[in-house]
Design a protein around this motif. Structure first.
Motif, PDB file in Angstrom:
ATOM      1  N   MET A  20     -23.789  23.586  21.341  1.00  0.00           N
ATOM      2  CA  MET A  20     -23.160  24.664  20.553  1.00  0.00           C
ATOM      3  C   MET A  20     -23.858  24.807  19.196  1.00  0.00           C
ATOM      4  O   MET A  20     -24.096  25.915  18.726  1.00  0.00           O
ATOM      5  N   ASN A  41     -25.805  28.019  17.510  1.00  0.00           N
ATOM      6  CA  ASN A  41     -25.570  28.578  16.170  1.00  0.00           C
ATOM      7  C   ASN A  41     -26.859  28.612  15.345  1.00  0.00           C
ATOM      8  O   ASN A  41     -27.109  29.579  14.610  1.00  0.00           O
ATOM      9  N   ILE A  57     -29.014  31.496  16.446  1.00  0.00           N
ATOM     10  CA  ILE A  57     -28.553  32.766  15.865  1.00  0.00           C
ATOM     11  C   ILE A  57     -29.017  32.866  14.410  1.00  0.00           C
ATOM     12  O   ILE A  57     -29.482  33.917  13.958  1.00  0.00           O
ATOM     13  N   LEU A  58     -28.902  31.746  13.687  1.00  0.00           N
ATOM     14  CA  LEU A  58     -29.323  31.725  12.287  1.00  0.00           C
ATOM     15  C   LEU A  58     -30.814  32.023  12.160  1.00  0.00           C
ATOM     16  O   LEU A  58     -31.247  32.813  11.319  1.00  0.00           O
ATOM     17  N   SER A  60     -31.528  35.534  12.865  1.00  0.00           N
ATOM     18  CA  SER A  60     -31.051  36.346  11.750  1.00  0.00           C
ATOM     19  C   SER A  60     -32.051  36.333  10.599  1.00  0.00           C
ATOM     20  O   SER A  60     -32.276  37.356   9.946  1.00  0.00           O
ATOM     21  N   ARG A  88     -18.304  46.785  21.067  1.00  0.00           N
ATOM     22  CA  ARG A  88     -18.729  47.484  19.857  1.00  0.00           C
ATOM     23  C   ARG A  88     -19.034  48.955  20.165  1.00  0.00           C
ATOM     24  O   ARG A  88     -19.331  49.290  21.310  1.00  0.00           O
ATOM     25  N   THR A 104     -26.330  50.530  13.430  1.00  0.00           N
ATOM     26  CA  THR A 104     -25.644  49.719  14.441  1.00  0.00           C
ATOM     27  C   THR A 104     -24.267  50.324  14.586  1.00  0.00           C
ATOM     28  O   THR A 104     -23.737  50.924  13.646  1.00  0.00           O
ATOM     29  N   SER A 157     -21.321  49.281  14.473  1.00  0.00           N
ATOM     30  CA  SER A 157     -20.223  48.875  13.596  1.00  0.00           C
ATOM     31  C   SER A 157     -20.385  49.400  12.164  1.00  0.00           C
ATOM     32  O   SER A 157     -19.459  49.314  11.368  1.00  0.00           O
ATOM     33  N   GLU A 158     -21.556  49.919  11.839  1.00  0.00           N
ATOM     34  CA  GLU A 158     -21.758  50.459  10.495  1.00  0.00           C
ATOM     35  C   GLU A 158     -21.088  51.814  10.316  1.00  0.00           C
ATOM     36  O   GLU A 158     -20.895  52.288   9.225  1.00  0.00           O
ATOM     37  N   LEU A 178     -19.099  29.778  18.057  1.00  0.00           N
ATOM     38  CA  LEU A 178     -20.366  30.279  18.578  1.00  0.00           C
ATOM     39  C   LEU A 178     -20.208  31.711  19.093  1.00  0.00           C
ATOM     40  O   LEU A 178     -21.027  32.586  18.782  1.00  0.00           O
ATOM     41  N   THR A 221     -19.705  34.064  16.111  1.00  0.00           N
ATOM     42  CA  THR A 221     -20.946  34.274  15.353  1.00  0.00           C
ATOM     43  C   THR A 221     -21.900  35.187  16.126  1.00  0.00           C
ATOM     44  O   THR A 221     -22.524  36.083  15.545  1.00  0.00           O
ATOM     45  N   LEU A 222     -21.999  34.951  17.429  1.00  0.00           N
ATOM     46  CA  LEU A 222     -22.884  35.781  18.259  1.00  0.00           C
ATOM     47  C   LEU A 222     -22.401  37.231  18.263  1.00  0.00           C
ATOM     48  O   LEU A 222     -23.201  38.168  18.146  1.00  0.00           O
ATOM     49  N   GLU A 223     -21.097  37.380  18.372  1.00  0.00           N
ATOM     50  CA  GLU A 223     -20.507  38.724  18.373  1.00  0.00           C
ATOM     51  C   GLU A 223     -20.820  39.442  17.051  1.00  0.00           C
ATOM     52  O   GLU A 223     -21.213  40.610  17.043  1.00  0.00           O
ATOM     53  N   TYR A 252     -23.288  38.765  14.999  1.00  0.00           N
ATOM     54  CA  TYR A 252     -24.734  39.002  14.919  1.00  0.00           C
ATOM     55  C   TYR A 252     -25.117  40.257  15.704  1.00  0.00           C
ATOM     56  O   TYR A 252     -25.867  41.111  15.219  1.00  0.00           O
ATOM     57  N   LEU A 253     -24.580  40.367  16.925  1.00  0.00           N
ATOM     58  CA  LEU A 253     -24.917  41.518  17.755  1.00  0.00           C
ATOM     59  C   LEU A 253     -24.353  42.812  17.168  1.00  0.00           C
ATOM     60  O   LEU A 253     -24.885  43.890  17.410  1.00  0.00           O
ATOM     61  N   ALA A 254     -23.278  42.685  16.402  1.00  0.00           N
ATOM     62  CA  ALA A 254     -22.694  43.877  15.766  1.00  0.00           C
ATOM     63  C   ALA A 254     -23.429  44.234  14.475  1.00  0.00           C
ATOM     64  O   ALA A 254     -23.058  45.185  13.803  1.00  0.00           O
ATOM     65  N   GLY A 255     -24.439  43.457  14.108  1.00  0.00           N
ATOM     66  CA  GLY A 255     -25.239  43.773  12.933  1.00  0.00           C
ATOM     67  C   GLY A 255     -24.775  43.083  11.660  1.00  0.00           C
ATOM     68  O   GLY A 255     -25.308  43.344  10.591  1.00  0.00           O
ATOM     69  N   HIS A 256     -23.760  42.189  11.758  1.00  0.00           N
ATOM     70  CA  HIS A 256     -23.290  41.460  10.576  1.00  0.00           C
ATOM     71  C   HIS A 256     -24.022  40.115  10.501  1.00  0.00           C
ATOM     72  O   HIS A 256     -23.573  39.122  11.064  1.00  0.00           O
ATOM     73  N   HIS A 257     -25.159  40.103   9.820  1.00  0.00           N
ATOM     74  CA  HIS A 257     -25.984  38.899   9.807  1.00  0.00           C
ATOM     75  C   HIS A 257     -25.490  37.853   8.813  1.00  0.00           C
ATOM     76  O   HIS A 257     -25.946  36.722   8.825  1.00  0.00           O
ATOM     77  N   ALA A 262     -24.079  34.320  10.129  1.00  0.00           N
ATOM     78  CA  ALA A 262     -24.909  33.327  10.824  1.00  0.00           C
ATOM     79  C   ALA A 262     -24.969  31.991  10.076  1.00  0.00           C
ATOM     80  O   ALA A 262     -24.835  30.923  10.692  1.00  0.00           O
ATOM     81  N   GLY A 283     -21.558  30.117   9.986  1.00  0.00           N
ATOM     82  CA  GLY A 283     -21.321  29.673  11.368  1.00  0.00           C
ATOM     83  C   GLY A 283     -22.106  28.414  11.690  1.00  0.00           C
ATOM     84  O   GLY A 283     -21.564  27.460  12.262  1.00  0.00           O
TER      85      GLY A 283
END
Lengths: 170, 74
Positions: free
Chosen positions: A42, A46, A49-50, A53, A145, A166, A168-169, B28, B31-33, B35-40, B43, B46
């Motif tokens: 896990m 994470n 993802i970081l 990002s 989304r 995106t 959500s924006e 996890l 955070t992934l959700e 990230y994919l929605a554009g909220h970096h 990360a 998390g």
């Protein structure tokens, strides 16, 4: 074999049991080790993802003229690539002067969405996810989304895609 | 610690690890959700919280190992 002083079997027997029954026996420590390794997995997720990002590139402001937009009938839709080839987007003509465009990839599992004129919504055929053609927000189904929206500009008689948000924006 | 107290302590530690793992799984996916929605921005927190949870799991694992290694008196 003589067990060690504390009466427990030798350590190697835990890893390489002789008896068939012992093979399937999971000690608390082995179970805890498995859980901790899962926890490590896990953490790696994470960190991934970081890293993604941090390494993400800012989207370039690409401008693309959408061909054939003027010939599209009201209520009609067409597909064009934006911002790169292989990134399909859906252009919808909602009225004589109103065009909207969204990414054609469903935000659930990336199936190709299409515009259903009769029900006036964007539909994903894979899992019945519906989106609003007005702003791309979800109406029903599993998509988590809104659809990413393509920003459009009119330049003379041409319709130009100038950017992307995106979902959500807003 | 005698055997009567050791067994509940082991079970409690195992239960706590499972609980932390569930929280980490939720973290996890959240955070992934994001990230994919554009909220970096989600990360880094998390990853930090996930590292803390992993460290806590590791400590509990060491605790279980230490408890298990102690000579039994019964």
């Amino acid at each position: 074999m003589t067990p060690p002083g504390d009466g427990r079997p030798a350590a190697w027997r835990e890893e390489f049991p002789i008896g068939e029954g012992d093979e399937r026996y999971v000690t608390r420590r082995q179970f805890a080790r498995f859980l901790v390794l899962t926890s490590l997995g896990m953490l790696v997720g994470n960190l991934w993802i970081l890293t993604k990002s941090w390494l993400r590139k800012e989207p370039r402001a690409v401008e693309t003229t959408i061909r054939g937009a003027a010939a599209l009938p009201v209520g009609g839709s067409t597909v064009f690539d934006y911002p790169e080839t292989g990134e399909p987007c859906l252009l919808i003509r909602r009225s004589e002067d109103e065009f909207v465009a969204f990414s054609q990839k469903c935000t659930h599992l990336s199936c190709a969405v299409y515009y259903a004129k009769d029900s006036d919504r964007i539909e994903c055929p894979c899992h019945n996810g519906f989106f609003s053609p007005r702003d791309g927000r979800m109406l029903q189904g599993p998509p988590p989304r809104p659809l990413p929206r393509v920003l459009l500009e009119r330049r003379g008689g041409e319709l130009v895609a100038v950017g992307m948000t995106t979902g959500s924006e807003g | 610690m005698d055997r009567d107290k050791r067994l509940p302590a082991l079970n409690a530690a195992l239960g706590l690890i499972v609980l932390l793992l569930v929280v980490q799984m939720w973290l996890l996916t959240a955070t992934l959700e994001a990230y994919l929605a554009g909220h970096h921005g989600a990360a880094l927190p998390g990853a930090v919280i996930s590292a803390i949870l992993f460290a806590a799991c590791g400590c509990l694992y060491l605790f279980i190992g230490r408890l298990d290694r102690k000579p039994r008196r019964d």
